[in-house]
Design a protein around this motif. Structure first.
Motif, mmCIF file in Angstrom:
data_model
loop_
_atom_site.group_PDB
_atom_site.id
_atom_site.type_symbol
_atom_site.label_atom_id
_atom_site.label_comp_id
_atom_site.label_asym_id
_atom_site.label_seq_id
_atom_site.Cartn_x
_atom_site.Cartn_y
_atom_site.Cartn_z
ATOM 1 N N VAL B 31 0.949 -1.168 -0.024
ATOM 2 C CA VAL B 31 -0.144 0.123 0.070
ATOM 3 C C VAL B 31 0.831 1.129 0.098
ATOM 4 C CG1 VAL B 31 -1.553 1.209 1.222
ATOM 5 C CG2 VAL B 31 -1.647 -1.256 1.470
ATOM 6 N N SER B 32 0.832 1.984 -0.892
ATOM 7 C CA SER B 32 1.709 3.271 -1.231
ATOM 8 C C SER B 32 1.093 4.354 -1.887
ATOM 9 C CB SER B 32 2.834 2.836 -1.647
ATOM 10 O OG SER B 32 2.660 2.812 -3.208
ATOM 11 N N ASN B 33 1.729 5.389 -1.433
ATOM 12 C CA ASN B 33 1.582 6.749 -2.548
ATOM 13 C C ASN B 33 2.002 6.468 -3.971
ATOM 14 O OD1 ASN B 33 0.459 8.164 -0.257
ATOM 15 N ND2 ASN B 33 2.378 8.969 0.287
ATOM 16 N N PRO B 34 1.584 7.154 -4.766
ATOM 17 C CA PRO B 34 2.051 7.317 -6.241
ATOM 18 C C PRO B 34 3.596 7.409 -6.130
ATOM 19 C CG PRO B 34 0.344 8.775 -6.261
ATOM 20 C CD PRO B 34 0.510 8.541 -4.694
ATOM 21 N N LEU B 35 4.248 6.447 -7.217
ATOM 22 C CA LEU B 35 5.655 6.477 -7.097
ATOM 23 C C LEU B 35 6.315 7.564 -7.165
ATOM 24 C CD1 LEU B 35 7.268 3.673 -6.936
ATOM 25 C CD2 LEU B 35 7.477 3.868 -9.437
ATOM 26 N N GLU B 36 5.583 8.593 -7.872
ATOM 27 C CA GLU B 36 6.396 10.022 -8.209
ATOM 28 C C GLU B 36 6.395 10.941 -6.927
ATOM 29 O OE1 GLU B 36 2.916 9.577 -10.134
ATOM 30 O OE2 GLU B 36 4.276 7.506 -10.837
ATOM 31 N N GLU B 37 5.405 10.197 -5.831
ATOM 32 C CA GLU B 37 5.582 11.182 -4.703
ATOM 33 C C GLU B 37 6.579 10.767 -3.706
ATOM 34 O OE1 GLU B 37 1.749 11.752 -2.854
ATOM 35 O OE2 GLU B 37 0.938 12.410 -4.654
ATOM 36 N N ASN B 38 7.349 9.797 -4.070
ATOM 37 C CA ASN B 38 8.364 9.218 -3.029
ATOM 38 C C ASN B 38 9.597 10.161 -3.148
ATOM 39 O OD1 ASN B 38 11.024 7.739 -2.547
ATOM 40 N ND2 ASN B 38 9.501 6.110 -2.042
ATOM 41 N N PRO B 39 10.276 10.632 -2.149
ATOM 42 C CA PRO B 39 11.191 11.787 -2.132
ATOM 43 C C PRO B 39 12.371 11.264 -3.113
ATOM 44 C CG PRO B 39 10.508 11.025 0.141
ATOM 45 C CD PRO B 39 9.926 10.226 -0.960
ATOM 46 N N LEU B 40 12.601 9.865 -3.352
ATOM 47 C CA LEU B 40 13.578 9.481 -4.179
ATOM 48 C C LEU B 40 13.460 9.666 -5.550
ATOM 49 C CD1 LEU B 40 16.227 7.714 -4.377
ATOM 50 C CD2 LEU B 40 14.783 5.774 -4.557
ATOM 51 N N TRP B 41 12.224 10.053 -5.947
ATOM 52 C CA TRP B 41 11.894 10.287 -7.147
ATOM 53 C C TRP B 41 12.569 11.594 -7.822
ATOM 54 C CZ3 TRP B 41 8.978 7.327 -10.680
ATOM 55 C CH2 TRP B 41 8.550 8.100 -11.799
ATOM 56 N N ARG B 42 12.865 12.329 -6.921
ATOM 57 C CA ARG B 42 13.381 13.838 -7.293
ATOM 58 C C ARG B 42 14.806 13.819 -7.321
ATOM 59 N NH1 ARG B 42 9.086 15.447 -4.316
ATOM 60 N NH2 ARG B 42 10.388 15.782 -2.324
ATOM 61 N N ALA B 43 15.510 12.527 -6.753
ATOM 62 C CA ALA B 43 16.992 12.641 -6.967
ATOM 63 C C ALA B 43 17.612 12.287 -8.117
ATOM 64 C CB ALA B 43 17.617 11.321 -6.217
#
Lengths: 105, 273
Positions: B31-43
């Motif tokens: 169960v998770s938020n959309p992948l793009e909302e993960n902080p790592l997405w912006r690295a």
């Protein structure tokens, strides 16, 4: 089953007649309410004859929900002869409710 | 539906846990938020994950996710709001839905941001963390939504759709909630609105709000070498257990937590037969 589903019309008389009552405000679209339901049912059996364990559907009885200022569900209100003395908001383990009941029996 | 293991969080730790639950032949739901909302997405670039240099955070996340999907993990987009254990089963509230599992892996990352003044005091008396759960109680009334993710905007639209009068604050820096018996107003970054309800929609709930009684140390979840917490059947991995807040550490802990949770679920299944 010892659980009572209370309507607005009968609510006051029912809780005033009970030395100790526990009322679960819930709705059919509320996931946490569904999760709490088996616990409330088990408590109704466990405290049968000692505590009035009741449920109020906030969709069907919006006046009651408003009168008690219920703004998040599930909310469980504890009353002595109709007077609220404690409430628990949100999903909690059975122990949170038995603690209130046992110290007020 | 019932799962052997439910993983809270779809970042490196959660996906690694899910993969390893599947490797042990057990069912798992992430169960998770959309992948793009993960902080790592912006690295832009992650250079210290062994053998995979020069990849961006988004690329890594996509590879991790695909690997877990191909291994047979199930996925659900949503936010876990509360949990309770009854009869050796963990019940997990996700928005206004519910799932259950024998074991849980908490991999929700770091809950950023402190609580606002008035937030705890008015919880359940005007403060809510779930628009779809409590929205109906605020029909035709003024509410504020403090949104900290892109999905929060969708929840605000839901509230408008059912007839709430919504004021939306996008990622406010400082807010104060005040009132008498119940919420009467909220002030965010200097703007005050009179409202009956305040919906606080953060990407991650604090672990101790999700699990009453969970042992933590300085905000981080306390775990042993098997990534077990002090709660039976609850394991934790990744940033929520403490630093370094890095991919390889999260993936390693996720592996251990996944294996431990799978073993726990297998033992329960064996006992109930």
């Amino acid at each position: 089953m010892a659980i009572k589903h209370l309507k607005t019309a009968e609510f006051e008389a029912a809780v005033e007649a009970a030395p100790l009552a526990m009322v679960d405000f819930w709705a059919s679209w509320c996931g946490p309410c569904k999760m709490l339901s088996p616990t409330v049912e088990a408590l109704a059996e466990q405290y049968e004859g000692k505590v009035l364990v009741a449920k109020v559907n906030v969709d069907e009885e919006p006046e009651l929900a408003r009168a008690f200022g219920v703004m998040s569900i599930p909310t469980v209100v504890f009353l002595k002869n109709g007077r609220e003395f404690d409430r628990k908001v949100g999903l909690m383990p059975a122990g949170a409710f038995t603690a209130v009941l046992d110290s007020n029996l | 539906m019932s799962y052997d293991v439910l993983v809270i969080g779809g970042g490196p730790a959660g996906l690694s846990a899910a993969l390893n639950v599947r490797a042990r032949g057990r069912s798992v739901l992430v169960v998770s938020n959309p992948l793009e909302e993960n902080p790592l997405w912006r690295a832009e670039k992650v250079d210290n994950h062994l053998g995979m240099p020069d990849l961006s955070g988004a690329e890594l996340l996509k590879y991790f996710r695909r690997h877990a999907e191909e291994a047979g993990a199930a996925f659900l987009e949503g936010k876990v709001l509360n949990t309770v254990r009854m009869d050796e089963t963990w019940y997990v509230g996700i928005g206004s839905d519910m799932e259950n599992a024998r074991a849980l892996v908490l991999a929700g990352g770091v809950a950023r941001g402190k609580k606002y003044p008035g937030e705890e005091e008015f919880l359940g008396r005007g403060v809510s963390y779930c628009a779809t759960c409590d929205g109906m109680l605020y029909r035709n009334r003024p509410v504020a939504v403090l949104g900290f993710s892109d999905t929060a905007k969708k929840e605000a639209d839901f509230l408008s759709g059912i007839g709430c009068d919504v004021t939306y604050f996008d990622r406010p820096r400082s807010c104060t909630i005040s009132g008498g018996k119940t919420v009467e107003q909220v002030t965010c970054d200097g703007e005050t609105v009179r409202v009956d309800g305040v919906f606080l929609l953060r990407p991650t709930m604090a672990p101790t709000d999700l699990f009453p009684g969970l042992a933590v140390d300085k905000g981080y979840v306390t775990v042993d070498r098997k990534m077990a917490t002090n709660l039976s059947g609850v394991f934790a991995a990744g940033d929520c257990t403490g630093g370094p807040l890095q991919v390889s550490k999260a993936v390693g802990e996720g592996l251990i937590a996944g294996q431990s949770a799978a073993a726990f679920a297998a033992e329960l299944a064996r006992k109930s037969q």
